[in-house]
Design a protein around this motif. Structure first.
Motif, mmCIF file in Angstrom:
data_model
loop_
_atom_site.group_PDB
_atom_site.id
_atom_site.type_symbol
_atom_site.label_atom_id
_atom_site.label_comp_id
_atom_site.label_asym_id
_atom_site.label_seq_id
_atom_site.Cartn_x
_atom_site.Cartn_y
_atom_site.Cartn_z
ATOM 1 N N PRO A 22 0.803 -1.222 0.000
ATOM 2 C CA PRO A 22 0.000 0.000 0.000
ATOM 3 C C PRO A 22 0.837 1.274 0.000
ATOM 4 N N LEU A 23 1.993 1.230 0.657
ATOM 5 C CA LEU A 23 2.864 2.404 0.648
ATOM 6 C C LEU A 23 3.366 2.703 -0.769
ATOM 7 N N HIS A 24 3.678 1.663 -1.536
ATOM 8 C CA HIS A 24 4.079 1.879 -2.930
ATOM 9 C C HIS A 24 2.966 2.582 -3.703
ATOM 10 N N VAL A 25 1.744 2.101 -3.514
ATOM 11 C CA VAL A 25 0.592 2.704 -4.220
ATOM 12 C C VAL A 25 0.441 4.166 -3.819
ATOM 13 N N ILE A 26 0.487 4.430 -2.526
ATOM 14 C CA ILE A 26 0.317 5.804 -2.036
ATOM 15 C C ILE A 26 1.420 6.705 -2.589
ATOM 16 N N ARG A 27 2.641 6.224 -2.537
ATOM 17 C CA ARG A 27 3.785 7.027 -2.982
ATOM 18 C C ARG A 27 3.644 7.467 -4.437
ATOM 19 N N HIS A 28 3.163 6.564 -5.294
ATOM 20 C CA HIS A 28 3.111 6.882 -6.718
ATOM 21 C C HIS A 28 1.786 7.517 -7.152
ATOM 22 N N ALA A 29 0.755 7.394 -6.338
ATOM 23 C CA ALA A 29 -0.528 8.029 -6.673
ATOM 24 C C ALA A 29 -0.651 9.417 -6.067
ATOM 25 N N ALA A 30 0.003 9.654 -4.939
ATOM 26 C CA ALA A 30 -0.135 10.924 -4.223
ATOM 27 C C ALA A 30 0.175 12.161 -5.071
ATOM 28 N N PRO A 31 1.212 12.138 -5.942
ATOM 29 C CA PRO A 31 1.462 13.343 -6.747
ATOM 30 C C PRO A 31 0.272 13.758 -7.606
ATOM 31 N N TYR A 32 -0.470 12.786 -8.134
ATOM 32 C CA TYR A 32 -1.649 13.104 -8.951
ATOM 33 C C TYR A 32 -2.772 13.664 -8.087
ATOM 34 N N LEU A 33 -2.964 13.082 -6.906
ATOM 35 C CA LEU A 33 -4.014 13.573 -6.007
ATOM 36 C C LEU A 33 -3.689 14.989 -5.538
ATOM 37 N N ARG A 34 -2.433 15.247 -5.207
ATOM 38 C CA ARG A 34 -2.039 16.584 -4.768
ATOM 39 C C ARG A 34 -2.227 17.611 -5.875
ATOM 40 N N ALA A 35 -1.880 17.209 -7.095
ATOM 41 C CA ALA A 35 -1.972 18.141 -8.221
ATOM 42 C C ALA A 35 -3.416 18.528 -8.510
ATOM 43 N N GLN A 36 -4.327 17.566 -8.402
ATOM 44 C CA GLN A 36 -5.728 17.885 -8.665
ATOM 45 C C GLN A 36 -6.447 18.397 -7.417
ATOM 46 N N ARG A 37 -5.745 18.351 -6.277
ATOM 47 C CA ARG A 37 -6.257 18.851 -4.995
ATOM 48 C C ARG A 37 -7.596 18.215 -4.615
ATOM 49 N N SER A 38 -7.643 16.910 -4.831
ATOM 50 C CA SER A 38 -8.830 16.151 -4.432
ATOM 51 C C SER A 38 -8.482 14.671 -4.480
ATOM 52 N N GLY A 39 -9.291 13.877 -3.801
ATOM 53 C CA GLY A 39 -9.094 12.441 -3.819
ATOM 54 C C GLY A 39 -9.459 11.817 -2.490
ATOM 55 N N HIS A 40 -9.429 10.505 -2.468
ATOM 56 C CA HIS A 40 -9.788 9.770 -1.250
ATOM 57 C C HIS A 40 -9.000 8.466 -1.255
ATOM 58 N N ILE A 41 -8.278 8.207 -0.183
ATOM 59 C CA ILE A 41 -7.508 6.984 -0.035
ATOM 60 C C ILE A 41 -8.152 6.123 1.041
ATOM 61 N N PHE A 42 -8.549 4.909 0.678
ATOM 62 C CA PHE A 42 -9.042 3.922 1.632
ATOM 63 C C PHE A 42 -7.925 2.902 1.871
ATOM 64 N N ASN A 43 -7.466 2.791 3.090
ATOM 65 C CA ASN A 43 -6.517 1.745 3.446
ATOM 66 C C ASN A 43 -7.271 0.675 4.224
ATOM 67 N N ILE A 44 -7.352 -0.522 3.656
ATOM 68 C CA ILE A 44 -8.120 -1.600 4.277
ATOM 69 C C ILE A 44 -7.221 -2.351 5.249
ATOM 70 N N ALA A 45 -7.408 -2.102 6.524
ATOM 71 C CA ALA A 45 -6.645 -2.786 7.564
ATOM 72 C C ALA A 45 -7.432 -4.023 7.997
ATOM 73 N N SER A 46 -7.789 -4.094 9.257
ATOM 74 C CA SER A 46 -8.523 -5.223 9.822
ATOM 75 C C SER A 46 -8.865 -4.851 11.255
ATOM 76 N N ILE A 47 -9.886 -5.473 11.811
ATOM 77 C CA ILE A 47 -10.097 -5.304 13.244
ATOM 78 C C ILE A 47 -8.857 -5.786 13.992
ATOM 79 N N GLY A 48 -8.087 -6.667 13.346
ATOM 80 C CA GLY A 48 -6.815 -7.113 13.892
ATOM 81 C C GLY A 48 -5.744 -6.041 13.858
#
Length: 285
Positions: free
Chosen positions: A117-143
């Motif tokens: 997930p960190l790889h995904v965030i690292r490479h997607a974040a520049p696009y989200l920042r540039a468009q100044r919008s977006g939503h990231i869901f990180n699916i963890a667990s009750i664990g």
């Protein structure tokens, strides 16, 4: 344009989407008219599960490979021109007591569940920042909130790690108009606990009877009898994506509230029991 039209113009990117909650989410998104890019270790598994559609981009991706993830994010941008909602769903459960799991088994679980997930965030974040919008869901667990399960310590550790960096990510991305939601699912009726998804320890230690008991309970009794419907979770995620101020923490599942309240009570009691000792370390002038 209507508000709903703007909603369905959003491009979703879902990892680990060939089965389970990920597949159900992609199917619902496409049915609602969204544009969706989704990944799996085997692209063919995606097309078998979801089919071929104009608004659907099926991609082969090894989430643990940073350069692979970067290339796939680029393909999404090339196809749709933007990326709006990211769902970091790919992951698996490594079962085994902490002592009995090898360094390689632990590393692999962290590579997929934490660094992926960190790889995904690292490479997607520049696009989200540039468009100044977006939503990231990180699916963890009750664990990732309650970790006292014998045989699931390392898996829980990966989800605790995700919870930690997601809290930081939420405040880091907020100034750019990007929302972040950490999802703690309970038990959903998917293939998550089946043999091709849950990994058993390569070298089990017989002395850990409690780990074997919990392991058997999950694989033989809980698997296939989980109390939550992944299709309803998919609908919940879509609803959250429409909120103006979605939560940073979202517990999902009929079995989660009691576990959360129980953990909070344990922490409060532990704090109260030794509060004087806790605060005894202050510097006195």
């Amino acid at each position: 344009m209507t508000k709903e039209t703007k909603q369905t113009e959003k491009v979703w990117f879902v990892t680990g989407a060939s089965k389970g909650l990920g597949a159900d989410l992609v199917k619902q998104l496409l049915a609602d008219g969204y544009r969706v890019a989704a990944t799996s270790r085997k692209r063919e598994a995606l097309t078998e599960a979801i089919g071929v559609q104009e608004n659907f981009l099926a991609l082969n991706m090894d989430v643990s490979n940073d350069s692979d993830v970067k290339g796939v994010i680029g393909q999404v941008i090339d196809k749709f021109g933007r990326i709006d909602v990211i769902v970091n769903n790919a992951g698996y459960s490594q079962i085994g007591a902490v002592e009995e799991l090898s360094a390689e088994e632990v590393q692999r679980n962290f590579d997929v569940n934490v660094f992926g997930p960190l790889h995904v965030i690292r490479h997607a974040a520049p696009y989200l920042r540039a468009q100044r919008s977006g939503h990231i869901f990180n699916i963890a667990s009750i664990g990732g909130f309650v970790g006292n399960y014998p045989a699931f310590g390392i898996y829980c550790a990966t989800k605790f790690a995700m919870a930690g960096y997601t809290e930081a990510l939420a405040v880091e991305m907020a100034p750019f108009g990007v929302h972040t939601t950490l999802v703690y699912p309970g038990y959903f009726r998917t293939s998550f606990l089946e043999k091709d998804s849950a990994m058993l320890p390569a070298n089990a230690i017989d002395a850990y009877a409690n780990a074997r008991e919990v392991e058997a309970q999950h694989l033989n009794e809980i698997s296939g009898r989980q109390p939550n419907d992944p299709k309803k979770a998919a609908s919940a995620f879509i609803e959250l994506s429409k909120q103006k101020q979605p939560p940073v923490h979202f517990f999902v599942g009929v079995d989660t509230a009691a576990l959360v309240k129980g953990k909070i009570e344990i922490i409060e009691n532990a704090l109260a029991a030794n509060l004087e000792l806790t605060e005894s370390t202050g510097i006195t002038e």
